[in-house]
Design a protein around this motif. Structure first.
Motif, mmCIF file in Angstrom:
data_model
loop_
_atom_site.group_PDB
_atom_site.id
_atom_site.type_symbol
_atom_site.label_atom_id
_atom_site.label_comp_id
_atom_site.label_asym_id
_atom_site.label_seq_id
_atom_site.Cartn_x
_atom_site.Cartn_y
_atom_site.Cartn_z
ATOM 1 N N ILE A 1 0.897 -1.266 0.164
ATOM 2 C CA ILE A 1 0.053 0.063 0.034
ATOM 3 C C ILE A 1 0.775 1.409 0.081
ATOM 4 O O ILE A 1 1.904 1.425 0.828
ATOM 5 C CB ILE A 1 -1.080 0.163 1.072
ATOM 6 N N VAL A 2 0.610 2.036 -1.012
ATOM 7 C CA VAL A 2 1.383 3.327 -0.851
ATOM 8 C C VAL A 2 0.466 4.399 -1.366
ATOM 9 O O VAL A 2 -0.430 4.587 -2.030
ATOM 10 C CB VAL A 2 2.236 3.294 -2.261
ATOM 11 N N THR A 3 0.653 5.560 -0.347
ATOM 12 C CA THR A 3 -0.208 6.607 -0.520
ATOM 13 C C THR A 3 0.569 7.895 -0.847
ATOM 14 O O THR A 3 -0.105 9.167 -0.730
ATOM 15 C CB THR A 3 -1.022 6.819 0.998
ATOM 16 N N SER A 4 1.806 7.904 -1.157
ATOM 17 C CA SER A 4 2.580 9.279 -1.612
ATOM 18 C C SER A 4 3.446 8.858 -2.615
ATOM 19 O O SER A 4 3.757 7.574 -2.950
ATOM 20 C CB SER A 4 3.093 9.777 -0.333
ATOM 21 N N LYS A 5 3.832 9.869 -3.326
ATOM 22 C CA LYS A 5 4.933 9.570 -4.675
ATOM 23 C C LYS A 5 6.373 9.381 -3.967
ATOM 24 O O LYS A 5 6.712 8.418 -4.493
ATOM 25 C CB LYS A 5 4.868 11.083 -5.453
ATOM 26 N N ARG A 6 6.551 9.915 -2.728
ATOM 27 C CA ARG A 6 7.810 9.343 -2.158
ATOM 28 C C ARG A 6 7.935 7.996 -1.924
ATOM 29 O O ARG A 6 9.151 7.598 -2.134
ATOM 30 C CB ARG A 6 8.152 10.595 -0.911
ATOM 31 N N SER B 1 -7.568 9.564 -2.533
ATOM 32 C CA SER B 1 -7.133 9.714 -1.010
ATOM 33 C C SER B 1 -7.027 8.400 -0.293
ATOM 34 O O SER B 1 -7.601 7.200 -0.697
ATOM 35 C CB SER B 1 -8.316 10.503 -0.321
ATOM 36 N N ALA B 2 -6.258 8.590 0.923
ATOM 37 C CA ALA B 2 -6.049 7.491 1.460
ATOM 38 C C ALA B 2 -7.474 6.852 2.157
ATOM 39 O O ALA B 2 -7.435 5.536 2.380
ATOM 40 C CB ALA B 2 -5.062 7.886 2.690
ATOM 41 N N VAL C 1 -2.458 5.810 -3.831
ATOM 42 C CA VAL C 1 -3.316 7.044 -3.973
ATOM 43 C C VAL C 1 -2.479 7.732 -5.055
ATOM 44 O O VAL C 1 -1.332 8.168 -5.057
ATOM 45 C CB VAL C 1 -3.194 7.806 -2.676
ATOM 46 N N GLY C 2 -3.307 8.485 -6.106
ATOM 47 C CA GLY C 2 -2.839 9.232 -6.985
ATOM 48 C C GLY C 2 -2.475 8.659 -8.323
ATOM 49 O O GLY C 2 -1.704 7.406 -8.372
#
Length: 231
Positions: A53-58, A96-97, A75-76
């Motif tokens: 699970i990944v919620t950010s570009k970083r 969104s998360a 997310v995104g």
């Protein structure tokens, strides 16, 4: 006259936004409210999980290359594309998360790992392992240059998170700067962020997700220009 926009994200994210906004005629001013620092991350920990699970570009950038053996829930659209290019099977792309947690199948909980920062606003369901792969630092003071930027006034302030909104409010109140920017148009990532800002700013445009912020900014700016032309 070019409209002034205050870039409040991390330095790298602000640079990305600048490349988009400057060609469109905006003057970009930097006030990075957040800094990201990568943490030591042993990628072998991922071997024990089928779903990531990944919620950010970083976090997406920190994913190792895969050979199509693992699923990711992200997310995104940008994070999804990063994961695809690294060989992952993208199962769902959320705005969104919160949306993502609702879409995660119960049967993956014990086989999923969440790559997160040290500060998160949305908790994953019980059973999903969480590992911090980077940490977030929020700005705690303003330089004289940054104070002068705010005193000169800005047209737009996009805010991408609740914590960034709280940080901005704290800094402008401590330095008695609200009177200089209270007429700025806030482009808020969500209704939660809008509520945090309602007592301080007169004009707030509310979005539903991060990728909508630039679209809402440009639409608002265009409508305002058209209204002025009619007068």
């Amino acid at each position: 006259m070019a409209k002034k926009i205050l870039l409040t994200r991390s330095e790298e994210d602000n640079n990305y936004l600048r490349h988009i906004l400057v060609p469109k005629g905006y003057t970009c001013l930097d006030l990075s409210l957040i800094e990201h620092v990568n943490l030591p991350f042993n990628i072998t920990v991922l071997e024990d999980f089928t779903d990531i699970i990944v919620t950010s570009k970083r976090a997406a950038h920190l994913l190792p290359v895969d050979e199509g053996t693992k699923n990711v829930w992200v997310v995104g659209a940008t994070s999804a594309e990063i994961a695809r290019q690294k060989g992952y099977n993208v199962q769902y792309v959320a705005y969104s998360a919160t949306e993502l947690t609702d879409k995660l199948p119960h049967n993956i909980y014990n086989h999923a790992i969440y790559l997160s920062s040290n500060m998160i606003s949305t908790r994953m369901p019980h059973g999903i392992k969480m590992i911090n792969v980077y940490k977030v630092r929020y700005k705690d003071n303003l330089s004289e240059r940054e104070i002068q930027i705010l005193k000169s006034g800005v047209d737009y302030i996009p805010l991408y998170s609740e914590n960034c909104a709280k940080t901005l409010i704290k800094l402008i109140l401590v330095n008695d700067l609200l009177k200089y920017i209270e007429n700025s148009v806030i482009i808020a990532i969500s209704s939660k962020v809008e509520k945090l800002l309602m007592d301080y700013f007169r004009q707030i445009v509310t979005c539903d997700y991060a990728d909508q912020i630039l679209e809402k900014l440009e639409n608002y700016d265009l409508n305002r220009k058209q209204q002025k032309e009619k007068v």
